[in-house]
Design a protein around this motif. Sequence first.
Motif, PDB file in Angstrom:
ATOM      1  N   GLN A 154      -4.918   5.551  -7.836  1.00 10.60           N
ATOM      2  CA  GLN A 154      -6.198   5.176  -8.479  1.00 10.60           C
ATOM      3  C   GLN A 154      -6.073   5.303 -10.007  1.00 10.60           C
ATOM      4  O   GLN A 154      -7.019   5.731 -10.662  1.00 10.60           O
ATOM      5  N   ARG A 155      -4.901   5.009 -10.519  1.00 13.04           N
ATOM      6  CA  ARG A 155      -4.619   5.127 -11.959  1.00 13.04           C
ATOM      7  C   ARG A 155      -4.784   6.552 -12.472  1.00 13.04           C
ATOM      8  O   ARG A 155      -4.936   6.785 -13.667  1.00 13.04           O
ATOM      9  N   ARG A 156      -4.815   7.514 -11.583  1.00  9.22           N
ATOM     10  CA  ARG A 156      -4.929   8.920 -11.983  1.00  9.22           C
ATOM     11  C   ARG A 156      -3.567   9.576 -11.781  1.00  9.22           C
ATOM     12  O   ARG A 156      -2.882   9.294 -10.784  1.00  9.22           O
ATOM     13  N   PRO A 157      -3.149  10.491 -12.694  1.00  2.34           N
ATOM     14  CA  PRO A 157      -1.872  11.191 -12.490  1.00  2.34           C
ATOM     15  C   PRO A 157      -1.873  11.895 -11.131  1.00  2.34           C
ATOM     16  O   PRO A 157      -2.930  12.307 -10.630  1.00  2.34           O
ATOM     17  N   PHE A 158      -0.691  12.053 -10.576  1.00  2.00           N
ATOM     18  CA  PHE A 158      -0.550  12.510  -9.199  1.00  2.00           C
ATOM     19  C   PHE A 158      -1.107  13.913  -8.963  1.00  2.00           C
ATOM     20  O   PHE A 158      -1.460  14.264  -7.837  1.00  2.00           O
TER      21      PHE A 158
END
Length: 533
Positions: free
Chosen positions: A125-129
């Motif tokens: 979701q385009r968020r860092p893991f």
Amino acid sequence: MTHAPMSATDPGIPARAGHDGARIRSIAIVGGGTAGWLAASMLARALGGTGTIITVVESPAIGIVGVGEATIPPIIDLLHYLRIDEADFIQHTNATFKLGIKFVDWRTPGHAYWHPFGTFGAPLQRRPFHHCWHRARAAGLKLKFNDYSACAALGDAGKFRFPERESGVAGAGLRYALHFDATLVGRYLHDYAQRLGVQHLERTVTGATRRADGALEDLHFSDGSSFSADLYIDCSGFRGQLIEQVLHTGYLDWTSMLPCDRAVAFPAASKSTRPPYTQSLARTAGWQWRIPLQNRDGNGYVYSSAHVTDQEALEDLQAVVGNAPLAEPRMLRFVTGRRRQFWNRNCIALGLASGFLEPLESTSIHLVASGIYHLLEHFPDRNFDPANIAAYNARVIEEFETARDFIVLHYCLVEREDTPLWRYCRAMALPASLQERIELYRGTGRIRTRAADLFSDLSWFYIFSGLGMNPEGHDPLLDAVSPQELGPILASLAAATGALVRAAPPHDSYFGKPLASAAPARAFSGSPTHRSA
Ligand SMILES: Cc1cc2nc3c(=O)[nH]c(=O)nc-3n(C[C@H](O)[C@H](O)[C@H](O)COP(=O)(O)OP(=O)(O)OC[C@H]3O[C@@H](n4cnc5c(N)ncnc54)[C@H](O)[C@@H]3O)c2cc1C
């Protein structure tokens, strides 16, 4: 005996006309340790062709600190910047590869965690893991850290491979640095700098004359001679021969938040295969390092003199190392902190002369290189514009202080309370800049980043998570992914990491044979990254 004054500004170099008339024609670097020769090498590379004369002044009577064997990934960019062949460097400095640091016994005795280099999982979701990690944990999924960090998984398997484009999602996140012999690196850079035309003077600086405006005019040597340059770089070690002894710049002492102030170090034969990582083992009054080189291990105990004697620290280190020292143990004292200004008038301090962050995250050599990169961005003329100096100082101070906060984090979040040092660390006052980061993470799992950060958001996550701080919330954007969808995504990432580790060769297999084929030339990006992960 008084000699005629020497000048690094060769009268044979014609002064250029016009706006160029105030250009820096000569640079004197005081100090021939890692900082001095690294500064000379980088400046010679950058200023080649400008006619600027660079001279390293090194005291034959004062030794180098002689430790400093672990680095962070920008060292690889630095070699490319210098156009040094990586395989040649590795061969001549007895270097091994480093995929991160493994911290043992820090959180509680018996616990271990990783600060690996490189990335972690893949964005969702385009968020860092790490947001996905928090989301999955909140959903009750069981996760294994090494499934998502290629560097940690390779490290624990005792394996190493170079990052290559075709190595898929797991391999794309690989980064590495080097462990090396500090004395051999000094010699290597000395030879390199001299090949680029750097001059070398073996003299001991005893003082300096100052001009009416307070700037340095010329250096005085113990043999009675003197030497002048336009720009002075102080790489004289903890003493700060110019920045402190002559310019009285002042020093900020950070011992209250980084209480270790001494170290004992010695080399010893390796007890096992060479792990591709630095080991940091918490002890009663500090921590010990094990740094594997091709031919031996480097060992040290960084400790608080308020909590252990020198003799106890040495005996503790000897007991853990097991093998006899291959050289006389070195006892080192330091005050963690920084100069109030890194650049004062026409003098810039680098290396130990500029300040010292204890070596827990191997930052010092990088900060020398970073200081030179910033100097090149702010390269002065002989008018030494105060606004330019202020801009340099602001940037370097921020870099030092964000790195300091990162190191303090390792101490203040420990759970262990078994000795006075660790009880002190749990209760000590923290800088507001660090407190803000901790509060944000505690509530949301988010990492507050700053422009000068040397360590990325992932590096901060590794330490928060390794020390057991689990945030109260997670990123709400990740709620768009259900636990049923998360499961297969996580499984495929873990499978990719597993496949990469299975195919990688043992770290030990890289040594004892020519490395040329193993360390392929990788194009230098042109803008050195300052971030470690
Ligand atoms: C315990 C410990 C562990 C460390 N581990 C790491 C690590 O793992 N990774 C890392 O990046 N860094 C590490 N460091 C830091 C690293 O050792 C230094 O940053 C690096 O060696 C640079 O030192 P230097 O050149 O500034 O100083 P020094 O090595 O002290 O060199 C000083 C030079 O100045 C010269 N000099 C001094 N006074 C005069 C004078 N009056 N006239 C002329 N010349 C003079 C000396 O002759 C010498 O050549 C560690 C430091 C310590 C103390």
